[in-house]
Structures are given as structure tokens and as C-alpha cells.
Design a protein around this motif. Structure first.
Motif, short mmCIF file in Angstrom:
data_model
loop_
_atom_site.label_atom_id
_atom_site.label_comp_id
_atom_site.label_asym_id
_atom_site.label_seq_id
_atom_site.Cartn_x
_atom_site.Cartn_y
_atom_site.Cartn_z
N ASP A 156 1.05 19.20 4.31
CA ASP A 156 0.45 18.33 3.42
C ASP A 156 1.01 16.96 3.38
OD1 ASP A 156 -1.16 20.49 2.59
OD2 ASP A 156 0.16 21.22 1.13
N GLU A 157 2.47 16.74 3.47
CA GLU A 157 3.05 15.52 3.38
C GLU A 157 2.70 14.79 5.01
OE1 GLU A 157 7.09 16.67 3.29
OE2 GLU A 157 7.30 16.62 1.24
N ARG A 158 2.49 15.59 5.94
CA ARG A 158 2.06 14.86 7.00
C ARG A 158 0.74 14.11 6.93
NH1 ARG A 158 3.12 18.28 12.54
NH2 ARG A 158 2.79 20.01 10.93
N LEU A 159 -0.42 14.87 6.34
CA LEU A 159 -1.53 14.52 6.19
C LEU A 159 -1.48 13.21 5.28
CD1 LEU A 159 -4.70 14.65 6.44
CD2 LEU A 159 -4.57 16.33 4.39
N TYR A 160 -0.77 13.44 4.14
CA TYR A 160 -0.79 12.35 3.02
C TYR A 160 -0.07 10.89 3.68
CZ TYR A 160 0.21 9.96 -1.54
OH TYR A 160 0.24 9.31 -2.46
N GLY A 161 1.04 11.31 4.60
CA GLY A 161 1.45 9.98 5.30
C GLY A 161 0.54 9.50 6.31
N LEU A 162 -0.23 10.42 6.87
CA LEU A 162 -1.32 10.01 8.02
C LEU A 162 -2.22 9.05 7.07
CD1 LEU A 162 -2.54 9.73 10.65
CD2 LEU A 162 -3.67 12.00 10.01
N MET A 163 -3.04 9.45 6.00
CA MET A 163 -3.90 8.68 5.23
C MET A 163 -3.21 7.22 4.85
SD MET A 163 -6.68 10.22 5.28
CE MET A 163 -6.16 10.86 7.04
N ALA A 164 -2.04 7.19 4.40
CA ALA A 164 -1.31 6.20 3.71
C ALA A 164 -1.31 5.11 4.91
CB ALA A 164 -0.05 6.22 3.05
N TRP B 145 0.65 -1.15 -0.03
CA TRP B 145 -0.14 0.10 -0.10
C TRP B 145 0.73 1.37 -0.05
CZ3 TRP B 145 -4.89 0.99 -1.18
CH2 TRP B 145 -5.35 2.09 -1.08
N PHE B 146 1.95 1.30 0.58
CA PHE B 146 2.77 2.36 0.72
C PHE B 146 3.44 2.66 -0.68
CE2 PHE B 146 2.58 2.36 5.51
CZ PHE B 146 2.60 3.56 5.84
N MET C 229 5.21 6.11 -1.69
CA MET C 229 5.90 6.28 -0.37
C MET C 229 6.75 5.08 -0.24
SD MET C 229 2.87 7.94 1.60
CE MET C 229 3.68 8.28 3.16
N TRP C 230 8.25 5.36 -0.42
CA TRP C 230 9.01 4.28 -0.43
C TRP C 230 10.49 4.85 0.27
CZ3 TRP C 230 8.04 -0.65 0.25
CH2 TRP C 230 9.28 -1.51 0.36
N PRO C 231 11.22 4.33 1.12
CA PRO C 231 10.89 3.10 2.06
C PRO C 231 9.93 3.08 3.03
CG PRO C 231 12.98 4.05 2.66
CD PRO C 231 12.70 4.81 1.61
N ALA D 134 -5.22 -0.40 8.46
CA ALA D 134 -6.66 -0.81 8.45
C ALA D 134 -6.56 -2.28 7.60
CB ALA D 134 -7.51 0.05 8.11
N LEU D 135 -5.95 -2.26 6.44
CA LEU D 135 -5.73 -3.48 5.80
C LEU D 135 -5.13 -4.36 6.29
CD1 LEU D 135 -5.08 -1.67 2.25
CD2 LEU D 135 -7.22 -2.83 2.76
#
Length: 272
Positions: A141-149, A81-82, A87-89, A155-156
Motif C-alpha cells: 500500500d505504501e509503495r502504491l501511494y508513493g508511486l502515485m505521488a 506535491w509530496f 510525504m516528507w522528506p 508529471a507536474l
């Protein structure tokens, strides 16, 4: 001396020191303006089928037999998912999501209420994801994107524990349904025909799994149908936004099974 020019009619290009860098299929598709949907091929489908059959075999052996392939599924889901989100690593996020899945597994094995353990683990892990992002020094913005990911990946992984909480016969039928649907989906056919083939093969495989797992042919068909539909959705998600081969070999392998886990548990309660 000056290097010789290439012949006018084609043939070899001018000499270079570094050679020609090979671009990936995703980069080529993006450069050519083609569709961002690139479906995983036969190799990820085969790996999904193998993992599904391992889950089915583990379920037939019991909860602890199911645990090892389930942990593998949760690890690949977290990483995939990441990577699917670019988003890697992202080691901290992947480790956190995977650990959430493991904690959910332990809770299901230790508690009488599987759903309660899964929901509890999911709630705690959402809070941990928030705390992790609050400690980040990235931009908002990056923190929000990271939080969602991180939340979705967790959850998965946690929902994967639904296989552990489900009736063993439902797990066998659902795993067979996912395996059949994804193998059929990997065949190069027009989209409507491919979808129909995946559903039909998933139902047939679910019937077979229901018979093997002791769930019954009718209940197996229902579980196989639902699992096949979830698998197709997961397969589609793993195909989005010019995915790389690494995405196909992680998210493309795991998401069809991860998407089916909660439905397999729920239908197992209804039909078992």
C-alpha cells in the motif's frame, strides 16, 4: 510547598514546566471538525505573483532567460506535491521529479519539437518512478501511494517545461493571468465572488500581458482566461486536506503556475 491554584474566575492557569504548545491552524481546524479546505493566504499569493512575473520577464528575454525561474518553479512544485500528500522528506522522490523537469527543459532547448521532448521525458520518468518503487522495502500500500505521488509530482514538473516550449507572448499573457487571478483569489470574499473576481482580474491581466508580450489584446484575453481558470484549480488543490503553512508556501505557490503551463503552450500554438 503546594502551588497556588488558579483563581476561580479565570486568569492564569496552573504552572507548567514545558509551557503551552501552540498548535497550527490546520491542527486546530481538524480538531474542531471544520472544513478540510484551507486556502493559502496573501503571502503565498504574492510569491506566486512574483514568480509569474519572473517567468514573464524571462520569456521576454528569451528561452535562456526563462530557464532560471522555470527551474525554481519545477523544484517548488516537486517538493510541494509530496508535502501536500503528507510525504516528507521523500528526498529521492522529490529529486527524481525535479530531475525529470530539468531533463524536459534540456530536451525542449535541444530539440525542434517541444511537445515531443516533454512527452518523451514524461514517459521515461514514469518508468523510473516504477523502478524506484519496486526497489522499496515498504508495504504494498505504501509503495502504491508513493508511486502515485512520485508520478504526479514528476508529471507536474515535466509539464512545467510547457512554458519553455510555448510562444513567448503566450507565456507573458498566461503568467500575467495567473498572477492577477491568484492575487484576486487571496482576497477574503465569499466563494462565488472570489472565483468571479479571480477570473475577471485574470482576463484583464491577460489582456495587459498580451499587449506587453506582442500577442495582442484579444489573444491575451483568451490565454489569460484559461490561465486564470487553471490557476484557480491549482490553488484549490493546494488548499485540500488541512494543509500546513509549509504546503501553502510550496504547493500553494507553485501549483497555480504548474497547472497553467500545458494550457499556455497549447493556446500559444493556436493564437500566436
Amino acid at each position: 510547598a503546594e502551588p497556588l491554584a488558579a483563581p476561580a474566575g479565570g486568569g492564569f492557569g496552573p504552572a507548567t514546566l514545558a509551557g503551552n504548545t501552540r498548535i497550527s491552524d490546520a491542527q486546530r481546524a481538524r480538531a474542531e471538525g471544520r472544513s478540510p479546505i484551507i486556502y493559502p493566504g496573501t503571502q503565498p499569493a504574492a510569491l506566486t505573483a512574483v514568480l509569474a512575473l519572473l517567468l514573464a520577464g524571462g520569456a521576454a528575454l528569451g528561452s535562456y532567460g526563462l530557464l532560471l525561474p522555470l527551474v525554481v518553479l519545477q523544484a517548488v512544485t516537486a517538493a510541494g506535491w509530496f508535502r501536500l500528500n503528507g510525504m516528507w522528506p521523500a528526498r529521492q522522490g522529490i529529486a527524481l521529479a525535479f530531475l525529470g523537469g530539468v531533463v524536459a527543459d534540456i530536451g525542449v532547448l535541444a530539440a525542434d519539437s517541444g511537445p515531443g521532448a516533454i512527452i518523451g521525458a514524461a514517459g521515461v520518468w514514469v518508468l523510473l518512478c516504477v523502478v524506484l518503487q519496486l526497489r522499496s522495502h515498504a508495504s504494498p500500500d505504501e509503495r502504491l501511494y508513493g508511486l502515485m505521488a512520485t508520478v504526479v509530482s514528476s508529471a507536474l514538473a515535466v509539464c512545467g517545461a510547457g512554458f519553455l516550449a510555448a510562444d513567448s507572448g503566450a507565456v507573458v499573457a498566461g503568467a500575467f493571468g495567473v498572477a492577477g487571478a491568484i492575487v484576486a483569489r487571496s482576497v477574503r470574499l465569499p466563494l462565488p465572488a472570489s472565483f468571479l473576481a479571480a477570473v475577471v482580474v485574470g482576463v484583464v491581466a491577460g489582456v495587459l500581458g498580451g499587449a506587453v508580450g506582442g500577442l495582442g489584446a484579444g489573444a491575451g484575453a483568451v490565454v489569460g482566461l484559461a490561465a486564470a481558470l487553471c490557476a484557480v484549480v491549482g490553488h484549490r488543490v493546494a488548499s485540500y486536506d488541512y494543509p500546513s503553512r509549509f504546503v501553502h508556501m510550496t504547493a500553494g505557490v507553485a501549483l497555480p503556475l504548474a497547472a497553467a503551463a500545458p494550457v499556455v503552450w497549447w493556446l500559444g500554438v493556436l493564437v500566436a
